[in-house]
Design an enzyme around this catalytic site. Structure first.
Site, PDB file in Angstrom:
ATOM      1  N   GLY A  38      17.009 -35.075   6.866  1.00 17.68           N
ATOM      2  CA  GLY A  38      17.518 -34.178   7.911  1.00 17.68           C
ATOM      3  C   GLY A  38      18.215 -34.863   9.064  1.00 17.68           C
ATOM      4  O   GLY A  38      18.996 -34.250   9.788  1.00 17.68           O
ATOM      5  N   ASP A  94      15.453 -34.192  12.796  1.00 20.46           N
ATOM      6  CA  ASP A  94      16.281 -33.008  12.996  1.00 20.46           C
ATOM      7  C   ASP A  94      15.603 -31.970  13.883  1.00 20.46           C
ATOM      8  O   ASP A  94      16.220 -31.428  14.798  1.00 20.46           O
ATOM      9  CB  ASP A  94      16.698 -32.388  11.647  1.00 20.46           C
ATOM     10  CG  ASP A  94      15.536 -32.194  10.668  1.00 20.46           C
ATOM     11  OD1 ASP A  94      14.366 -32.424  11.050  1.00 20.46           O
ATOM     12  OD2 ASP A  94      15.802 -31.810   9.512  1.00 20.46           O
ATOM     13  N   ASP A  97       9.042 -28.693  14.817  1.00 25.77           N
ATOM     14  CA  ASP A  97       8.570 -27.327  14.582  1.00 25.77           C
ATOM     15  C   ASP A  97       7.091 -27.299  14.962  1.00 25.77           C
ATOM     16  O   ASP A  97       6.748 -27.087  16.122  1.00 25.77           O
ATOM     17  CB  ASP A  97       8.848 -26.964  13.117  1.00 25.77           C
ATOM     18  CG  ASP A  97       8.441 -25.548  12.745  1.00 25.77           C
ATOM     19  OD1 ASP A  97       8.259 -24.732  13.656  1.00 25.77           O
ATOM     20  OD2 ASP A  97       8.297 -25.254  11.548  1.00 25.77           O
ATOM     21  N   THR A  98       6.183 -27.534  14.016  1.00 24.38           N
ATOM     22  CA  THR A  98       4.769 -27.649  14.398  1.00 24.38           C
ATOM     23  C   THR A  98       4.491 -29.006  15.055  1.00 24.38           C
ATOM     24  O   THR A  98       3.469 -29.176  15.727  1.00 24.38           O
ATOM     25  CB  THR A  98       3.845 -27.536  13.172  1.00 24.38           C
ATOM     26  OG1 THR A  98       4.073 -28.659  12.312  1.00 24.38           O
ATOM     27  CG2 THR A  98       4.085 -26.246  12.422  1.00 24.38           C
ATOM     28  N   GLY A  99       5.373 -29.965  14.833  1.00 24.81           N
ATOM     29  CA  GLY A  99       5.187 -31.301  15.399  1.00 24.81           C
ATOM     30  C   GLY A  99       4.377 -32.237  14.520  1.00 24.81           C
ATOM     31  O   GLY A  99       4.220 -33.420  14.838  1.00 24.81           O
ATOM     32  N   THR A 101       5.026 -33.497  11.605  1.00 27.58           N
ATOM     33  CA  THR A 101       5.819 -34.588  11.021  1.00 27.58           C
ATOM     34  C   THR A 101       5.990 -35.725  12.038  1.00 27.58           C
ATOM     35  O   THR A 101       5.741 -36.892  11.729  1.00 27.58           O
ATOM     36  CB  THR A 101       7.201 -34.073  10.583  1.00 27.58           C
ATOM     37  OG1 THR A 101       7.009 -32.997   9.669  1.00 27.58           O
ATOM     38  CG2 THR A 101       8.013 -35.164   9.922  1.00 27.58           C
ATOM     39  N   LYS A 125      11.635 -26.019  18.294  1.00 26.62           N
ATOM     40  CA  LYS A 125      11.366 -24.577  18.167  1.00 26.62           C
ATOM     41  C   LYS A 125      10.343 -24.164  19.204  1.00 26.62           C
ATOM     42  O   LYS A 125       9.267 -24.753  19.283  1.00 26.62           O
ATOM     43  CB  LYS A 125      10.832 -24.255  16.765  1.00 26.62           C
ATOM     44  CG  LYS A 125      11.895 -23.801  15.819  1.00 26.62           C
ATOM     45  CD  LYS A 125      11.304 -23.241  14.541  1.00 26.62           C
ATOM     46  CE  LYS A 125      12.223 -23.553  13.384  1.00 26.62           C
ATOM     47  NZ  LYS A 125      11.672 -23.102  12.093  1.00 26.62           N
ATOM     48  N   ASP A 153      18.269 -28.198   6.084  1.00 28.23           N
ATOM     49  CA  ASP A 153      18.542 -27.579   4.792  1.00 28.23           C
ATOM     50  C   ASP A 153      17.657 -26.381   4.502  1.00 28.23           C
ATOM     51  O   ASP A 153      16.605 -26.191   5.112  1.00 28.23           O
ATOM     52  CB  ASP A 153      18.303 -28.606   3.677  1.00 28.23           C
ATOM     53  CG  ASP A 153      16.808 -28.879   3.479  1.00 28.23           C
ATOM     54  OD1 ASP A 153      16.153 -29.257   4.470  1.00 28.23           O
ATOM     55  OD2 ASP A 153      16.301 -28.694   2.348  1.00 28.23           O
ATOM     56  N   ARG A 159      23.130 -28.712   4.454  1.00 27.76           N
ATOM     57  CA  ARG A 159      22.984 -29.843   5.385  1.00 27.76           C
ATOM     58  C   ARG A 159      24.312 -30.285   5.986  1.00 27.76           C
ATOM     59  O   ARG A 159      24.361 -30.831   7.083  1.00 27.76           O
ATOM     60  CB  ARG A 159      22.380 -31.050   4.670  1.00 27.76           C
ATOM     61  CG  ARG A 159      20.932 -30.894   4.248  1.00 27.76           C
ATOM     62  CD  ARG A 159      20.370 -32.265   3.868  1.00 27.76           C
ATOM     63  NE  ARG A 159      19.173 -32.202   3.063  1.00 27.76           N
ATOM     64  CZ  ARG A 159      17.928 -32.093   3.542  1.00 27.76           C
ATOM     65  NH1 ARG A 159      17.738 -32.010   4.841  1.00 27.76           N
ATOM     66  NH2 ARG A 159      16.896 -32.057   2.742  1.00 27.76           N
TER      67      ARG A 159
END
Ligand code: IMP
Ligand code: MG
Length: 172
Positions: A38, A94, A97-99, A101, A125, A153, A159
């Site tokens: 990403g 990229d 989101d939940t963090g 990663t 987000k 993606d 992408r």
């Protein structure tokens, strides 16, 4: 498909971030570490506007299958990572989101004993974080929608798009 962030806005904001990072990392041993896949467009644009010498490396993180993230299953592959011991590391991803990663990546890269670790993401987000950390740098905050383009993606499509779009019906 609804356009959320157009190409001009992305390029403008990435340039601003590059200028900021140039000052933060001036005369420091910086390694920019992109998170495949990403990161690719964001990384390529960002390093060209970081106006201080730096190295580039990549890692691969995978958790994401189809539309949702399954963070429990998260894997970080560091086989392509250059030596980052005693270097200032900036992780480029990229989206936050939940963090989970980013959290996992930071923990994983710490084991290589860098001098510092910070994180920069294109998108955050709103209202989705499930972790105690936040990205050190970001370009845009977006509402909770599934977005594609500029590296992001859906099942490996989209992408290459130079803008960020919202996918109305991913099955369509
Ligand atoms: P997190 O671990 O929940 O923060 O999720 C981060 C990863 O999930 C990102 O690196 C993306 O690969 C993927 N992801 C999360 N939200 C989206 C989205 O809206 N579109 C595409 N990929 C996403
Ligand atoms: Mg990703």
């Amino acid at each position: 498909m609804q356009r959320l962030v157009d190409e001009t806005a992305i390029q403008q904001r990435v340039r601003e971030l590059g200028e900021q990072l140039s000052e933060v990392y001036r005369d420091r041993p910086l390694t920019v570490v992109g998170v495949l896949t990403g990161c690719m467009l964001f990384l390529a644009d960002l390093v060209r506007v970081i106006d201080t010498p730096h190295r580039i490396g990549v890692v691969h993180a995978s958790s994401y299958r189809g539309k949702t993230t399954t963070a429990g299953d998260l894997r970080v592959d560091t086989n392509l990572l250059p030596d980052i011991r005693d270097r200032d590391v900036l992780i480029i991803d990229d989206i936050f989101d939940t963090g989970k990663t980013i959290e996992k990546l930071v923990e994983s890269l710490k084991t290589f004993e860098p001098r510092s670790i910070r994180t920069a993401v294109l998108l955050v987000k709103e209202g989705r974080s499930e972790v105690a950390i936040a990205p050190d740098f970001h370009c845009f905050e977006i509402p909770d929608a599934f977005v594609i383009g500029y590296g992001l993606d859906y099942n490996d499509d989209y992408r290459h798009l130079p803008f960020i779009g919202v996918l109305d019906d991913p099955q369509a």
